[in-house]
Design a protein around this motif. Structure first.
Motif, PDB file in Angstrom:
ATOM      1  N   GLY A 190       0.783  -1.229   0.000  1.00  0.00           N
ATOM      2  CA  GLY A 190       0.000   0.000   0.000  1.00  0.00           C
ATOM      3  C   GLY A 190       0.814   1.277   0.000  1.00  0.00           C
ATOM      4  N   ILE A 191       2.128   1.172  -0.203  1.00  0.00           N
ATOM      5  CA  ILE A 191       2.993   2.355  -0.177  1.00  0.00           C
ATOM      6  C   ILE A 191       2.871   3.170  -1.461  1.00  0.00           C
ATOM      7  CG2 ILE A 191       5.383   3.162   0.032  1.00  0.00           C
ATOM      8  CD1 ILE A 191       4.255   1.982   2.584  1.00  0.00           C
ATOM      9  N   ILE A 192       2.735   2.485  -2.600  1.00  0.00           N
ATOM     10  CA  ILE A 192       2.597   3.150  -3.893  1.00  0.00           C
ATOM     11  C   ILE A 192       1.497   2.450  -4.690  1.00  0.00           C
ATOM     12  CG2 ILE A 192       5.020   3.881  -4.000  1.00  0.00           C
ATOM     13  CD1 ILE A 192       5.494   1.536  -5.955  1.00  0.00           C
ATOM     14  N   THR A 193       1.143   3.035  -5.828  1.00  0.00           N
ATOM     15  CA  THR A 193       0.230   2.397  -6.775  1.00  0.00           C
ATOM     16  C   THR A 193       0.891   2.414  -8.148  1.00  0.00           C
ATOM     17  OG1 THR A 193      -1.691   3.191  -5.543  1.00  0.00           O
ATOM     18  CG2 THR A 193      -2.078   2.411  -7.787  1.00  0.00           C
ATOM     19  N   LEU A 194       0.792   1.269  -8.843  1.00  0.00           N
ATOM     20  CA  LEU A 194       1.391   1.128 -10.170  1.00  0.00           C
ATOM     21  C   LEU A 194       0.322   1.113 -11.254  1.00  0.00           C
ATOM     22  CD1 LEU A 194       3.910  -1.745  -9.311  1.00  0.00           C
ATOM     23  CD2 LEU A 194       4.463   0.686  -9.580  1.00  0.00           C
ATOM     24  N   GLU A 195       0.758   1.381 -12.481  1.00  0.00           N
ATOM     25  CA  GLU A 195      -0.125   1.207 -13.632  1.00  0.00           C
ATOM     26  C   GLU A 195      -0.707  -0.207 -13.601  1.00  0.00           C
ATOM     27  OE1 GLU A 195      -1.178   3.023 -16.095  1.00  0.00           O
ATOM     28  OE2 GLU A 195       0.160   4.746 -16.315  1.00  0.00           O
ATOM     29  N   GLU A 196      -1.992  -0.333 -13.889  1.00  0.00           N
ATOM     30  CA  GLU A 196      -2.682  -1.612 -13.740  1.00  0.00           C
ATOM     31  C   GLU A 196      -2.058  -2.723 -14.571  1.00  0.00           C
ATOM     32  OE1 GLU A 196      -5.061  -4.316 -12.104  1.00  0.00           O
ATOM     33  OE2 GLU A 196      -5.028  -2.193 -11.515  1.00  0.00           O
ATOM     34  N   ASP A 197      -1.615  -2.408 -15.785  1.00  0.00           N
ATOM     35  CA  ASP A 197      -1.083  -3.438 -16.671  1.00  0.00           C
ATOM     36  C   ASP A 197       0.431  -3.598 -16.557  1.00  0.00           C
ATOM     37  OD1 ASP A 197      -0.459  -0.997 -17.760  1.00  0.00           O
ATOM     38  OD2 ASP A 197      -0.871  -1.585 -19.838  1.00  0.00           O
ATOM     39  N   LYS A 198       1.042  -2.990 -15.528  1.00  0.00           N
ATOM     40  CA  LYS A 198       2.492  -3.069 -15.363  1.00  0.00           C
ATOM     41  C   LYS A 198       2.883  -3.630 -13.993  1.00  0.00           C
ATOM     42  CE  LYS A 198       3.631  -0.991 -19.281  1.00  0.00           C
ATOM     43  NZ  LYS A 198       4.204   0.355 -19.272  1.00  0.00           N
ATOM     44  N   LYS A 199       1.985  -4.376 -13.375  1.00  0.00           N
ATOM     45  CA  LYS A 199       2.196  -4.800 -11.993  1.00  0.00           C
ATOM     46  C   LYS A 199       3.530  -5.516 -11.786  1.00  0.00           C
ATOM     47  CE  LYS A 199      -1.894  -3.519 -10.427  1.00  0.00           C
ATOM     48  NZ  LYS A 199      -2.087  -2.490  -9.421  1.00  0.00           N
ATOM     49  N   GLU A 200       3.870  -6.463 -12.668  1.00  0.00           N
ATOM     50  CA  GLU A 200       5.057  -7.289 -12.469  1.00  0.00           C
ATOM     51  C   GLU A 200       6.236  -6.862 -13.344  1.00  0.00           C
ATOM     52  OE1 GLU A 200       3.955 -11.383 -12.893  1.00  0.00           O
ATOM     53  OE2 GLU A 200       2.206 -11.164 -11.596  1.00  0.00           O
ATOM     54  N   THR A 201       6.042  -5.852 -14.163  1.00  0.00           N
ATOM     55  CA  THR A 201       7.112  -5.414 -15.056  1.00  0.00           C
ATOM     56  C   THR A 201       7.333  -3.907 -14.940  1.00  0.00           C
ATOM     57  OG1 THR A 201       5.518  -5.119 -16.868  1.00  0.00           O
ATOM     58  CG2 THR A 201       6.628  -7.260 -16.707  1.00  0.00           C
ATOM     59  N   ALA A 202       6.958  -3.348 -13.809  1.00  0.00           N
ATOM     60  CA  ALA A 202       6.955  -1.897 -13.652  1.00  0.00           C
ATOM     61  C   ALA A 202       8.364  -1.327 -13.530  1.00  0.00           C
ATOM     62  CB  ALA A 202       6.137  -1.516 -12.425  1.00  0.00           C
ATOM     63  N   SER A 203       8.484  -0.073 -13.954  1.00  0.00           N
ATOM     64  CA  SER A 203       9.655   0.740 -13.679  1.00  0.00           C
ATOM     65  C   SER A 203       9.192   1.933 -12.850  1.00  0.00           C
ATOM     66  CB  SER A 203      10.296   1.228 -14.982  1.00  0.00           C
ATOM     67  OG  SER A 203       9.516   2.253 -15.563  1.00  0.00           O
ATOM     68  N   ILE A 204      10.120   2.770 -12.436  1.00  0.00           N
ATOM     69  CA  ILE A 204       9.739   3.933 -11.638  1.00  0.00           C
ATOM     70  C   ILE A 204       8.823   4.873 -12.425  1.00  0.00           C
ATOM     71  CG2 ILE A 204      11.755   3.841 -10.126  1.00  0.00           C
ATOM     72  CD1 ILE A 204      13.096   5.938 -11.861  1.00  0.00           C
ATOM     73  N   HIS A 205       8.808   4.740 -13.743  1.00  0.00           N
ATOM     74  CA  HIS A 205       7.951   5.584 -14.571  1.00  0.00           C
ATOM     75  C   HIS A 205       6.496   5.114 -14.567  1.00  0.00           C
ATOM     76  CE1 HIS A 205      11.615   7.457 -15.932  1.00  0.00           C
ATOM     77  NE2 HIS A 205      12.078   6.287 -16.356  1.00  0.00           N
ATOM     78  N   ASP A 206       6.257   3.923 -13.997  1.00  0.00           N
ATOM     79  CA  ASP A 206       4.904   3.367 -13.949  1.00  0.00           C
ATOM     80  C   ASP A 206       4.236   3.573 -12.592  1.00  0.00           C
ATOM     81  OD1 ASP A 206       5.016   2.243 -16.618  1.00  0.00           O
ATOM     82  OD2 ASP A 206       6.428   0.784 -15.795  1.00  0.00           O
ATOM     83  N   VAL A 207       4.868   4.345 -11.720  1.00  0.00           N
ATOM     84  CA  VAL A 207       4.267   4.675 -10.422  1.00  0.00           C
ATOM     85  C   VAL A 207       3.261   5.800 -10.648  1.00  0.00           C
ATOM     86  CG1 VAL A 207       4.685   5.514  -8.085  1.00  0.00           C
ATOM     87  CG2 VAL A 207       6.360   3.987  -9.190  1.00  0.00           C
ATOM     88  N   VAL A 208       1.984   5.520 -10.379  1.00  0.00           N
ATOM     89  CA  VAL A 208       0.946   6.535 -10.629  1.00  0.00           C
ATOM     90  C   VAL A 208       0.494   7.228  -9.346  1.00  0.00           C
ATOM     91  CG1 VAL A 208       0.109   5.429 -12.724  1.00  0.00           C
ATOM     92  CG2 VAL A 208      -0.885   4.765 -10.524  1.00  0.00           C
ATOM     93  N   ASP A 209       0.803   6.636  -8.199  1.00  0.00           N
ATOM     94  CA  ASP A 209       0.456   7.271  -6.932  1.00  0.00           C
ATOM     95  C   ASP A 209       1.580   6.992  -5.942  1.00  0.00           C
ATOM     96  OD1 ASP A 209      -0.987   8.698  -5.076  1.00  0.00           O
ATOM     97  OD2 ASP A 209      -2.256   7.005  -4.488  1.00  0.00           O
ATOM     98  N   ASN A 210       2.141   8.053  -5.378  1.00  0.00           N
ATOM     99  CA  ASN A 210       3.287   7.953  -4.476  1.00  0.00           C
ATOM    100  C   ASN A 210       3.052   8.926  -3.313  1.00  0.00           C
ATOM    101  OD1 ASN A 210       5.821   7.698  -3.290  1.00  0.00           O
ATOM    102  ND2 ASN A 210       6.929   8.676  -4.976  1.00  0.00           N
ATOM    103  N   PRO A 211       2.105   8.581  -2.406  1.00  0.00           N
ATOM    104  CA  PRO A 211       1.672   9.519  -1.364  1.00  0.00           C
ATOM    105  C   PRO A 211       2.803  10.075  -0.505  1.00  0.00           C
ATOM    106  CG  PRO A 211       0.257   7.578  -1.417  1.00  0.00           C
ATOM    107  CD  PRO A 211       1.407   7.288  -2.315  1.00  0.00           C
ATOM    108  N   LYS A 212       3.856   9.270  -0.283  1.00  0.00           N
ATOM    109  CA  LYS A 212       4.975   9.729   0.548  1.00  0.00           C
ATOM    110  C   LYS A 212       6.068  10.420  -0.268  1.00  0.00           C
ATOM    111  CE  LYS A 212       4.512   6.721   4.570  1.00  0.00           C
ATOM    112  NZ  LYS A 212       5.248   5.966   5.600  1.00  0.00           N
TER     113      LYS A 212
END
Length: 273
Positions: free
Chosen positions: A155-177
């Protein structure tokens, strides 16, 4: 003309011998049934295959280990025929390697989960990490994505829905901290832990630095992870008897007991999952 005939005969003979050495699909000869050459990375994979080798020896199979210090060479050596199998990688890494190198390496048996952990020399809980904290990630795509996947699960960040297992830092869509992600060489992160607020570290590198994933992590990957490791072979050897014999030795009760006693939950046998 006589000289030309001799040359032509040699070429034809070479063609016949080549045809005899390969089947219609172009695959190579089956592996030696009495000996298998296994590539591993140093650390837990090496120790576990050594235990599997003892079990295999009892069943008449000799196991020769070749130990590597990085994640690419064991696959390169396997694809080039210097190894018969390797044991060190999860399927997302294997898929990426095949895509990048045009190889046809395939998984043939589950081995272990090395649960990736998040560590900090300053904070005792993932929830204690403050806004704007620096966070170290492995700089290779698969393990960097794995670290981000763990953070999303918590629950620390949220990723693009279709990039869950192949994400890069560019796929972080929500980073509350507003974490500041710093990509580092995976093997060096234990030595650089004091330079960041927290970091994700692969189990083999953590153990090599005297860090216990079970005792020292402030967040540990769950056992339903897609990053279970596999024994891997070239596609043409997938059904070779010696491969099946090695997989059976690895997935034995003796090896499972060794893992549980030696690593105390920091490495998890996963073939029964």
């Amino acid at each position: 003309m006589k000289k030309f005939g001799i040359v032509l005969s040699i070429i034809l003979l070479a063609g016949v011998l080549a045809a005899c050495g390969n089947d219609a699909s172009g695959s190579t000869d089956a592996l030696n049934e009495d000996k298998i050459v296994v590539g591993v990375t140093a650390g837990p994979h090496e120790q576990i295959v050594e235990a599997a080798a003892d079990v295999a020896a009892e069943n008449g199979l000799e196991v020769e280990l070749k130990v590597f210090s990085d994640y690419v060479l064991p696959n390169t050596a396997l694809s080039e025929g210097d190894l018969d199998v390797n044991s060190y990688q999860h399927e997302p890494f294997l898929d990426q390697f095949n895509e990048d190198h045009g190889t046809s390496l395939v998984p043939v048996g589950k081995t272990i989960l090395n649960p990736m952990g998040v560590y900090s020399e300053t904070y005792e809980s993932i929830d204690d990490i403050p806004n704007g904290a620096t966070f170290g990630l492995p700089n290779d795509p698969t393990n960097g994505g794995r670290a981000l996947f763990i953070l999303e699960e918590s629950g620390i960040i949220t990723l693009e829905e279709d990039k869950k297992e192949t994400a890069s830092i560019h796929d972080v869509v929500d980073n509350p901290k507003n974490l500041e992600f710093i990509e580092l060489d995976a093997a060096q992160i234990p030595n650089q832990l004091s330079e960041v607020d927290a970091a994700a570290i692969n189990t083999n590198f953590a153990l090599g630095a005297g860090i216990s994933p079970k005792e020292d992590s402030i967040l540990l990957e769950s056992t339903n992870s897609p990053y279970i490791n596999y024994i891997v072979v070239r596609a043409e050897n997938e059904n070779d008897p010696v491969v099946k014999k090695f997989v059976e030795a690895y997935q034995s009760d003796e090896v499972k007991a060794f893992i549980e006693e030696e690593f105390q939950g920091s490495v998890i046998p996963s073939w029964d999952e």
